[in-house]
Scaffold this active site. Structure first.
Site, PDB file in Angstrom:
ATOM      1  N   THR A 165     -35.001  29.305  -3.906  1.00  0.00           N
ATOM      2  CA  THR A 165     -35.236  28.925  -5.298  1.00  0.00           C
ATOM      3  C   THR A 165     -34.218  29.587  -6.218  1.00  0.00           C
ATOM      4  O   THR A 165     -33.646  28.937  -7.098  1.00  0.00           O
ATOM      5  CB  THR A 165     -36.670  29.297  -5.727  1.00  0.00           C
ATOM      6  OG1 THR A 165     -37.598  28.554  -4.938  1.00  0.00           O
ATOM      7  CG2 THR A 165     -36.896  28.975  -7.191  1.00  0.00           C
ATOM      8  N   CYS A 214     -44.624  24.556  -2.673  1.00  0.00           N
ATOM      9  CA  CYS A 214     -43.753  25.042  -3.744  1.00  0.00           C
ATOM     10  C   CYS A 214     -44.446  26.094  -4.582  1.00  0.00           C
ATOM     11  O   CYS A 214     -43.846  27.063  -4.996  1.00  0.00           O
ATOM     12  CB  CYS A 214     -43.338  23.887  -4.649  1.00  0.00           C
ATOM     13  SG  CYS A 214     -41.787  23.132  -4.162  1.00  0.00           S
TER      14      CYS A 214
END
Length: 354
Positions: free
Chosen positions: A72, A297
């Protein structure tokens, strides 16, 4: 209920013993890798050996590997002041970083094409083609960022021959620790620093390196490459096919998504109309199986993957998707036990609907 069976490798892989051992060894080293004394040089050596291991796994130069806190953070290069506007063509585990881009507005060349090499939900592998000159609609892009989080160590792939400008990967998907990843930057590419400060990681990501995490990442990368070269994932693919054949033999209404396309060897995504994916996850959890209704996520988030809509499923069908992802530790007994438990619940759903 027997021993639990873990079938959610796309969310995270179990920590490898070699990675754990490397981390424990690194935690016993006192030096800061930026220090020039003997202790610092030992810590620096751990970081650089891991850098070489990660580079070997993804087929790049060690100097092109920038260690980060995860994929990320690595993807956040697209937000930097010097990065080109990015166009995302495929939902990935990190689309949350790219969703701020307004695809309805004109994007002047040059732009960065951001895409996943393998989709986390379906396992479908996408060929980005050759560049420079990647295209999206009527937009021509001079650079390509590939999310190889799911693909690294599972299918043959090399950054060197891919033509990609940037790539991102994460340690915990290959059996390394959580909280460490890498941005791969092609030699000669100018990017803004991900973090400002002391100038670590060749000035691209400041902050004292997570030596223990990086050491674990490197050990996992070496083990993952060995597994790939030894054909471990070919066996995983056989198990995935056994799973789908067994389910399909009885669950006639179940749709196997992308099974006619090039896929990761370990991933099966299937839709059973009228049986919501989140319900299936809970029922299988109670039966002793860890599976998923989508990518992990963020904690507790339930959403309909856009990729399923893009593949022709309506919202009602997409809500009924289940993802089962296997790994080299998965056995045929694990797979058949899951099939038995899932089909038992599927029969109940079918009987109620009759």
């Amino acid at each position: 209920m027997g021993e639990r069976v873990y079938l959610d490798w796309n969310a995270t892989a179990p920590l490898r013993p070699v990675a754990r051992a490397a981390m424990i060894d690194a935690m016993d080293r006192v030096g800061n890798p930026s220090s020039v004394h003997a202790e610092g040089r030992v810590a620096r050596g751990l970081v650089e050996r891991a850098r070489a291991s990660v580079a070997e796994l993804v087929g790049c130069k060690p100097s092109e590997v920038v260690f980060t806190s995860g994929a990320t953070e690595a993807a956040s290069v697209l937000r930097s002041a010097t990065a080109h506007a990015a166009v995302c063509v495929q939902e990935t585990a990190h689309d949350c970083l790219w969703a701020h881009l307004d695809l309805g507005r004109a994007v002047e060349r040059p732009a960065t094409l951001a895409m996943g090499l393998a989709n986390s939900e379906t396992g479908v592998v996408t060929d980005p083609g050759a560049g420079p000159g990647w295209t999206y609609g009527d937009i021509t892009c001079d650079s390509l960022l590939l999310d190889v989080v799911q693909a690294a160590g599972r299918i043959p792939w090399s950054f060197a021959w891919s033509g990609a400008t940037l790539a991102i990967l994460s340690a915990h998907k290959i059996g390394g620790p959580k909280g460490v990843g890498a941005l791969i930057v092609r030699e000669g590419t100018d990017i803004a620093a991900l973090q400002l400060g002391g100038g670590q990681e060749l000035g691209r990501r400041s902050g004292t390196e997570n030596v223990a995490g990086i050491a674990g990442f490197g050990a996992a990368a070496t083990a993952a490459l060995e597994e790939l070269n030894q054909g471990a994932w070919l066996n995983v693919e056989k198990l995935r096919n056994i799973l789908e054949k067994t389910l399909a033999s009885e669950a006639k209404e179940t749709i196997f998504v992308g099974n006619d396309l090039d896929r990761l060897p370990n991933t099966s995504c299937f839709v059973t109309p009228g049986w919501k994916g989140e319900t299936q996850v809970m029922q299988m959890d109670l039966a002793g199986f860890a599976v998923s209704s989508g990518s992990a996520c963020s904690s507790g988030k339930v959403k309909v993957p856009r990729v399923l809509r893009a593949m022709g499923l309506d919202d009602g069908q997409a809500e009924c998707a289940l993802r089962v992802s296997l790994g080299p530790e998965t056995t045929e007994e694990n797979v058949l036990r899951f099939c038995e438990a899932w089909l038992k619940q599927e029969r109940k759903i079918r009987d109620r609907a009759a």
